[in-house]
Design an enzyme around this catalytic site. Structure first.
Site, PDB file in Angstrom:
ATOM      1  N   ASP A 172       0.991  -1.110   0.048  1.00  0.00           N
ATOM      2  CA  ASP A 172       0.131  -0.059   0.160  1.00  0.00           C
ATOM      3  C   ASP A 172       0.782   1.152  -0.124  1.00  0.00           C
ATOM      4  O   ASP A 172       0.419   2.243  -0.505  1.00  0.00           O
ATOM      5  CB  ASP A 172      -0.748  -0.156   1.116  1.00  0.00           C
ATOM      6  CG  ASP A 172      -0.228   0.203   2.522  1.00  0.00           C
ATOM      7  OD1 ASP A 172       0.785  -0.447   2.682  1.00  0.00           O
ATOM      8  OD2 ASP A 172      -0.444   0.976   3.227  1.00  0.00           O
ATOM      9  N   ASP A 199       5.723   0.389   3.288  1.00  0.00           N
ATOM     10  CA  ASP A 199       6.000  -0.884   4.011  1.00  0.00           C
ATOM     11  C   ASP A 199       5.669  -2.102   3.019  1.00  0.00           C
ATOM     12  O   ASP A 199       5.440  -1.975   1.876  1.00  0.00           O
ATOM     13  CB  ASP A 199       4.999  -1.083   5.128  1.00  0.00           C
ATOM     14  CG  ASP A 199       3.490  -0.928   5.035  1.00  0.00           C
ATOM     15  OD1 ASP A 199       3.371  -1.109   3.776  1.00  0.00           O
ATOM     16  OD2 ASP A 199       2.600  -0.397   5.672  1.00  0.00           O
ATOM     17  N   TYR A 249      -5.778   0.539   9.009  1.00  0.00           N
ATOM     18  CA  TYR A 249      -7.011   0.612   7.907  1.00  0.00           C
ATOM     19  C   TYR A 249      -8.268   0.183   8.680  1.00  0.00           C
ATOM     20  O   TYR A 249      -8.980  -0.652   8.027  1.00  0.00           O
ATOM     21  CB  TYR A 249      -6.772  -0.053   6.647  1.00  0.00           C
ATOM     22  CG  TYR A 249      -5.562   0.582   5.691  1.00  0.00           C
ATOM     23  CD1 TYR A 249      -5.864   1.851   5.114  1.00  0.00           C
ATOM     24  CD2 TYR A 249      -4.359  -0.013   5.826  1.00  0.00           C
ATOM     25  CE1 TYR A 249      -4.583   2.333   4.355  1.00  0.00           C
ATOM     26  CE2 TYR A 249      -3.161   0.601   5.007  1.00  0.00           C
ATOM     27  CZ  TYR A 249      -3.470   1.889   4.489  1.00  0.00           C
ATOM     28  OH  TYR A 249      -2.367   2.602   3.831  1.00  0.00           O
ATOM     29  N   GLU A 276       5.528  10.135   2.964  1.00  0.00           N
ATOM     30  CA  GLU A 276       5.279   8.463   2.625  1.00  0.00           C
ATOM     31  C   GLU A 276       4.239   8.528   1.450  1.00  0.00           C
ATOM     32  O   GLU A 276       3.078   8.931   1.502  1.00  0.00           O
ATOM     33  CB  GLU A 276       4.698   7.537   3.867  1.00  0.00           C
ATOM     34  CG  GLU A 276       4.446   6.021   3.347  1.00  0.00           C
ATOM     35  CD  GLU A 276       4.129   5.192   4.387  1.00  0.00           C
ATOM     36  OE1 GLU A 276       4.272   4.015   4.487  1.00  0.00           O
ATOM     37  OE2 GLU A 276       3.614   5.635   5.563  1.00  0.00           O
TER      38      GLU A 276
END
Length: 495
Positions: free
Chosen positions: A79, A82, A233, A473
């Site tokens: 995603d 990571d 999430y 990120e």
């Protein structure tokens, strides 16, 4: 600090001063940015990489995903920075990539249309695997706690590849509903070039939607799932919008009256009338209203008028001169919403502005925002301001897309980008050994071309620091709607 809401006069002044804002690098090349925004997805790939992989500092990874449950769950996307495959945001990413192709594919350069379809299929092939068994959906691969405690390349990861599973009658309406939406939207995108694959996607979508509707509830409510998906999430806003969203995409893909009835009859009970001005991986309301409005604007289904009214209201909140304007802008003109990764809001809202502008234009209609009449061109100008800001026309003169222009973030929060490539350092770099690269003051050795970082906040401030993950990120769901926006401006640069 209090959020600042810029006045309509200041916003108009900013629009007038756009050509004067300093931008490091050359002029804004939307076609180049489009190419790079799609290329980014190759850097996020999990699984066995093909020979035509262009992001060649990446290697194969996650090749045993699913073995603990005797299912092939290889493929898909990580995603963000990571090495976890979170299916909820991945499915949303897929829906938005497919929607980008549906709305703007005809004006994309042929090569980029092909690349966009490849990017979609990399995800849909994986999503099909996650729903391959009756009454079961695999919602995630990888233990995020263990993964986040390591700083290692996906090619080296040795943390637990835990598979998170939801079996009926346990609930997963949000992930299953979004997966159904992704497969239905992708079926439309693939219909012209691969009708057989499109049919597989659509057939699976209908089955997955039934699972979502029959087993109502949030996937993060399951005790065996919660620790793995929260707080990353977790579905904080409820599952109801994903049910309407999935049904709306199935209506678009099939024109079935059953799905039309569903979004009509469940409008109130599933919260469509809440008129929430949000659109992202967790909350689909604004996107749902825009999507459904197409039938109303086309003059075919007046019974969906309430969705159009909500879409109109949302658009009016974005118009600085409107009395109902309440969207916040930074001093430099960037759409701002509280929370991390602000550019996810800017890219999704920009996409909706452009889609709705097209719907209005094709139906020869305008938007009434109180005493102000708003035409499609005005919506596009607001969208263009966001795109240009992201690409470098901002107070810092920095492109928030990595690899675009000569001045962009060099130290993004991304494991694979930060650690030397396996091509340059074939020896394994273990869980704790990667920390020296995370803490390094040097630029990342591998350029994740096309990645859009979380970006600045309400004050336009951005420090190039990989430790500030909310700003540095990148995520797949920031990029996905931007593909559609860039496709429009690549074909219409002078709007």
């Amino acid at each position: 600090m209090k959020n600042k809401i810029i006045s309509s006069k200041l916003m108009l002044l900013l629009l007038l001063l756009l050509p004067l804002i300093n931008c490091h690098g050359s002029y804004l090349d939307y076609t180049d940015a489009l190419t790079k925004s799609i290329l980014f997805f190759e850097g996020q790939r999990s699984g066995y990489l093909p020979q035509d992989q262009r992001m060649n500092w990446r290697g194969h990874s996650g090749l045993s995903d699913g073995w603990t449950v005797n299912v092939d769950l290889t493929g898909g996307y990580y995603d963000a920075g990571d090495n976890v495959k979170f299916n909820f945001p991945m499915a949303f990413t897929t829906t938005l990539l497919a929607w980008s192709v549906i709305e703007f594919g005809e004006i994309m350069p042929p090569a980029e249309l092909r690349n966009a379809l490849v990017a979609i299929r990399w995800s849909t092939d994986y999503l099909l695997k996650t729903v391959s068994q009756p009454d079961r959906i695999f919602v995630q691969v990888g233990d995020p706690v263990l993964d986040h405690n390591c700083w290692e390349r996906p090619e080296d990861m040795d943390t637990a590849r835990t598979v998170y599973t939801v079996d009926a009658p346990n609930p997963a309406s949000d992930v299953a509903g979004e997966t159904a939406a992704a497969l239905a939207a992708a079926s439309i995108a693939f219909r012209p070039s691969d009708p057989g694959y499109a049919e597989t996607l659509l057939r699976t979508s209908t089955r997955v939607f039934d699972f979502a509707d029959k087993n109502r509830g949030a996937y993060s409510d399951n005790l065996n799932i919660r620790d793995g998906v929260c707080p990353y999430y977790c579905d904080f806003d409820g599952y109801q919008d994903e049910l309407l969203w999935g049904a709306a995409w199935l209506r678009r893909a099939t024109q079935g009256d059953n799905y039309l009835s569903y979004i009509q009859e469940n409008r109130q009970t599933l919260g469509a009338d809440d008129n929430i001005d949000e659109f992202g991986w967790e909350n689909k309301h604004a996107g749902l209203n825009v999507l459904v409005s197409k039938e109303v604007l086309d003059g075919t289904t007046y019974s969906l008028q309430s969705y159009k009214s909500s879409a109109d209201s949302f658009m009016c909140t974005l118009i600085p001169e409107s009395s109902s304007s309440h969207i916040q802008y930074s001093p430099g003109g960037l759409i701002y919403k509280p929370g991390g990764s602000n550019l996810q809001h800017a890219t999704t809202i920009t996409f909706l502005l452009l889609v709705y502008a097209n719907y209005l234009e094709k139906s020869s209609q305008i938007l009434n925002c109180g005493t102000i009449s708003v035409n499609p061109s005005m919506l596009r100008k607001i969208g263009k301001r966001q795109v240009d800001y992201i690409l470098g026309e901002n107070p810092k003169g920095i492109s928030y897309m990595v690899g675009y222009s000569n001045y962009y973030p060099q130290k993004i929060h991304h494991r694979g980008s930060t650690i030397p490539s396996i091509n340059d350092h074939p020896q394994v770099i273990g869980c704790n050994e990667g920390s020296i690269y995370f803490n390094s003051s040097q630029p990342n050795p591998n350029v994740l071309v096309g990645a859009i970082v979380g970006g600045p906040g309400e004050d336009d401030v951005y420090d190039d620091n990989r430790d500030e993950f909310r700003k540095s990120e990148p995520t797949t769901y920031i990029n996905a709607p931007f593909v559609g926006a860039l496709a429009y401006f690549a074909a219409n640069p002078n709007v």
